[in-house]
Design a protein around this motif. Structure first.
Motif, PDB file in Angstrom:
ATOM      1  N   ILE A  21      -5.720   4.464  -3.731  1.00 49.33           N
ATOM      2  CA  ILE A  21      -5.872   2.799  -3.355  1.00 49.33           C
ATOM      3  C   ILE A  21      -4.761   2.208  -2.852  1.00 49.33           C
ATOM      4  O   ILE A  21      -3.833   2.277  -3.603  1.00 49.33           O
ATOM      5  N   GLU A  22      -4.665   1.756  -1.502  1.00 50.05           N
ATOM      6  CA  GLU A  22      -3.545   0.843  -1.103  1.00 50.05           C
ATOM      7  C   GLU A  22      -3.673  -0.318  -1.544  1.00 50.05           C
ATOM      8  O   GLU A  22      -4.728  -1.071  -1.281  1.00 50.05           O
ATOM      9  N   THR A  23      -2.498  -1.207  -1.948  1.00 49.16           N
ATOM     10  CA  THR A  23      -2.604  -2.673  -2.100  1.00 49.16           C
ATOM     11  C   THR A  23      -1.803  -3.305  -0.939  1.00 49.16           C
ATOM     12  O   THR A  23      -1.161  -2.932  -0.395  1.00 49.16           O
ATOM     13  N   PRO A  24      -2.292  -4.393  -0.930  1.00 47.30           N
ATOM     14  CA  PRO A  24      -1.667  -5.417   0.347  1.00 47.30           C
ATOM     15  C   PRO A  24      -0.573  -6.318   0.044  1.00 47.30           C
ATOM     16  O   PRO A  24      -0.769  -6.811  -1.040  1.00 47.30           O
ATOM     17  N   SER A  25       0.463  -6.257   0.697  1.00 49.54           N
ATOM     18  CA  SER A  25       1.558  -7.239   0.398  1.00 49.54           C
ATOM     19  C   SER A  25       1.139  -8.700  -0.101  1.00 49.54           C
ATOM     20  O   SER A  25       1.884  -9.361  -0.773  1.00 49.54           O
ATOM     21  N   TRP A  26       0.297  -8.854   1.233  1.00 53.23           N
ATOM     22  CA  TRP A  26      -0.084 -10.427   1.023  1.00 53.23           C
ATOM     23  C   TRP A  26      -0.670 -10.958  -0.184  1.00 53.23           C
ATOM     24  O   TRP A  26      -0.732 -11.929  -0.353  1.00 53.23           O
ATOM     25  N   ALA A  27      -1.332  -9.846  -0.859  1.00 56.29           N
ATOM     26  CA  ALA A  27      -2.120 -10.205  -2.211  1.00 56.29           C
ATOM     27  C   ALA A  27      -1.108 -10.712  -3.217  1.00 56.29           C
ATOM     28  O   ALA A  27      -1.572 -11.206  -4.162  1.00 56.29           O
ATOM     29  N   TYR A  28       0.234 -10.285  -3.163  1.00 55.98           N
ATOM     30  CA  TYR A  28       1.307 -10.580  -3.985  1.00 55.98           C
ATOM     31  C   TYR A  28       1.694 -11.954  -3.913  1.00 55.98           C
ATOM     32  O   TYR A  28       2.343 -12.525  -4.704  1.00 55.98           O
ATOM     33  N   ALA A  29       1.543 -12.432  -2.704  1.00 64.92           N
ATOM     34  CA  ALA A  29       2.001 -13.925  -2.288  1.00 64.92           C
ATOM     35  C   ALA A  29       1.114 -14.803  -2.417  1.00 64.92           C
ATOM     36  O   ALA A  29      -0.016 -14.594  -2.836  1.00 64.92           O
ATOM     37  N   ASN A  30       1.667 -16.231  -2.441  1.00 63.44           N
ATOM     38  CA  ASN A  30       0.517 -17.197  -2.294  1.00 63.44           C
ATOM     39  C   ASN A  30      -0.483 -16.947  -1.331  1.00 63.44           C
ATOM     40  O   ASN A  30      -0.105 -17.024  -0.364  1.00 63.44           O
ATOM     41  N   SER A  31      -1.607 -17.195  -1.655  1.00 61.33           N
ATOM     42  CA  SER A  31      -2.746 -17.213  -0.822  1.00 61.33           C
ATOM     43  C   SER A  31      -4.058 -17.999  -1.341  1.00 61.33           C
ATOM     44  O   SER A  31      -3.885 -18.421  -2.226  1.00 61.33           O
ATOM     45  N   PRO A  39       0.029 -22.568  -5.063  1.00 63.54           N
ATOM     46  CA  PRO A  39       1.143 -21.849  -5.503  1.00 63.54           C
ATOM     47  C   PRO A  39       1.293 -21.564  -6.954  1.00 63.54           C
ATOM     48  O   PRO A  39       0.675 -22.175  -7.939  1.00 63.54           O
ATOM     49  N   GLN A  40       1.656 -20.420  -7.153  1.00 69.55           N
ATOM     50  CA  GLN A  40       1.770 -19.705  -8.525  1.00 69.55           C
ATOM     51  C   GLN A  40       3.416 -19.392  -8.729  1.00 69.55           C
ATOM     52  O   GLN A  40       4.125 -19.168  -8.041  1.00 69.55           O
ATOM     53  N   GLU A  41       3.708 -19.357 -10.215  1.00 70.92           N
ATOM     54  CA  GLU A  41       5.045 -18.745 -10.600  1.00 70.92           C
ATOM     55  C   GLU A  41       5.235 -17.429 -10.330  1.00 70.92           C
ATOM     56  O   GLU A  41       4.251 -16.590 -10.574  1.00 70.92           O
ATOM     57  N   GLY A  42       6.527 -17.199 -10.063  1.00 66.42           N
ATOM     58  CA  GLY A  42       6.706 -15.886 -10.165  1.00 66.42           C
ATOM     59  C   GLY A  42       6.357 -14.889  -8.712  1.00 66.42           C
ATOM     60  O   GLY A  42       6.406 -13.801  -8.656  1.00 66.42           O
ATOM     61  N   GLU A 297      -6.555 -16.843  -9.488  1.00 69.32           N
ATOM     62  CA  GLU A 297      -6.472 -15.750 -10.553  1.00 69.32           C
ATOM     63  C   GLU A 297      -4.917 -15.436 -10.286  1.00 69.32           C
ATOM     64  O   GLU A 297      -4.274 -15.510  -9.262  1.00 69.32           O
ATOM     65  N   ALA A 298      -4.348 -14.756 -11.341  1.00 74.57           N
ATOM     66  CA  ALA A 298      -2.631 -14.347 -11.352  1.00 74.57           C
ATOM     67  C   ALA A 298      -2.781 -13.296 -10.537  1.00 74.57           C
ATOM     68  O   ALA A 298      -3.787 -12.421 -10.252  1.00 74.57           O
ATOM     69  N   LYS A 299      -1.828 -12.954  -9.803  1.00 79.01           N
ATOM     70  CA  LYS A 299      -1.755 -12.118  -8.643  1.00 79.01           C
ATOM     71  C   LYS A 299      -1.560 -10.541  -9.230  1.00 79.01           C
ATOM     72  O   LYS A 299      -2.601  -9.688  -8.805  1.00 79.01           O
TER      73      LYS A 299
END
Length: 393
Positions: A21-31, A39-42, A297-299
């Motif tokens: 299962i491939e994860t998307p880089s943008w899902a780890y960022a603020n979206s 925005p979220q911390e970390g 939700e938390a990334k």
């Protein structure tokens, strides 16, 4: 409901071992949505930190070995260095996603824009993405176009299809022997009147015209209410034109809820068609990618949960008694056939998956393992300064 025997459980675990299962880089960022990004911390500040987070997800789940990039969001000076960094974190670089929807020039479309200069700019970006694939070793170029019209008469609908075909052809011809063009579709948004690639049929027709290296992406949130997505899966598998999934969920209109959260039974039905079509293993060529917008939700936990949801749906699909189902279908026993599917769906596969993770040397509960890891506390401190990455809403 009969419980699966030991032989069946071992068969299912063997199949699940090969799932990717491939994860998307943008899902780890603020979206977020078009209205607000919370925005979220970390949150990562650059592509390297996104890749590091993806490495944590793979370390905990064991089935997410690649991370997709989005250009220009993930543009770097040295892609070989980024690929080496990814390898150091236990993952590889996956699909390259083009972005031809955020520049002001694209107000009237990108590759279908009536202005040939804008079309040239958009095509050049698609070709740039293939260049990046050459440097990252990525197999897939994933294309989604926001192109469309807002009013009747705004533009020539047929001419826009001609322009689209021209752009796809030039991009397709630039691909290497082991590279693919994956064409995504979306029913509506942001175009209010007509979308240039609104459905799987349009995407399929263009891919068929292009050739064998062009295949369709099914985004599970990009359909009208009530659409039978598993029919689309079965049709494209039969035609050899299903290249990838963008997994997510929708309820009213948009497509960015966590996969399996709004309708887990639909996800099970989709994965059953994948199992039925013998398309689960990596050698089948189907890319199973997440494409989600974690707004509140938390990334990292949200991505882990999404991976687990896909695993659970897949495990249930693998438990379908194919022989009993085929016998019921041949005899026209509607209730028995439906019961076979429901028995598999209603099976609690969480103990099976926990056992599988233990066999693989992983924590049986990846969510709990992440909570104990202290990773979030560390990145929250390390990433306190600088500009956090986001998708620009």
């Amino acid at each position: 409901m009969t419980q699966p025997d030991a032989r069946t459980l071992e068969r299912v675990k063997l199949a699940l071992r090969s799932q990717r299962i491939e994860t998307p880089s943008w899902a780890y960022a603020n979206s977020g949505t078009r209205f607000k990004v919370f925005p979220q911390e970390g949150v990562p500040r650059n592509p390297y930190e996104k890749v590091a987070d993806a490495g944590v997800v793979h370390q905990l789940t064991g089935v997410a070995p690649t991370v997709a990039l989005h250009i220009p969001w993930d543009r770097v000076d040295d892609y070989a260095d980024l690929a080496a960094f990814a390898g150091d974190h236990g993952v590889g670089l996956g699909a390259i996603n083009a972005n031809v929807f955020q520049d002001n020039d694209y107000k009237l479309g990108s590759v279908t824009n009536p202005d040939p200069g804008v079309r040239r700019k958009a095509i050049d970006h698609l070709l740039e993405c293939v260049d990046i694939m050459d440097r990252t070793g990525s197999r897939d170029l994933k294309l989604w176009f926001s192109d469309g019209t807002n009013y009747p008469g705004q533009d020539d609908i047929r001419a826009r299809q001609d322009r689209l075909a021209t752009a796809l052809r030039e991009t397709y011809d630039r691909l290497g022997d082991d590279q693919r063009l994956l064409l995504e579709y979306k029913l509506f948004e942001p175009a209010f009147y007509a979308t240039d690639v609104p459905d799987w049929g349009t995407a399929y027709a263009h891919c068929l015209e292009l050739g064998p290296k062009a295949q369709v992406v099914i985004d599970t949130g990009h359909h009208a209410p009530g659409t039978n997505i598993e029919f689309i899966v079965a049709f494209l598998l039969r035609a050899g034109k299903l290249g990838a999934f963008d997994f997510n969920s929708r309820f009213y209109a948009d497509d960015d809820l966590m996969v399996g959260s709004a309708d887990p039974f639909q996800l099970f039905r989709i994965m059953y068609e994948i199992v039925r079509g013998d398309a689960l293993a990596p050698e089948a060529g189907i890319a199973f990618m997440l494409d989600q917008c974690h707004n509140i939700e938390a990334k990292i936990p949200a991505i882990i949960r999404s991976v687990l949801n896909v695993q659970e749906a897949t495990a249930k699909a693998l438990l379908v008694d194919a022989d009993a189902l085929a016998a019921a279908q041949r005899s026209g026993d509607v209730l028995a056939a439906n019961a076979v599917l429901m028995d598999a769906y209603n099976t609690d596969v969480r103990p099976l998956l926990a056992e599988l993770r233990t066999d693989l040397g992983l924590d049986p509960d990846p969510m709990a393992a992440y909570a104990r890891s202290g990773y979030f506390d560390r990145i929250r401190g390390e990433r306190a300064g600088g500009q956090q990455a986001g998708w620009g809403a």
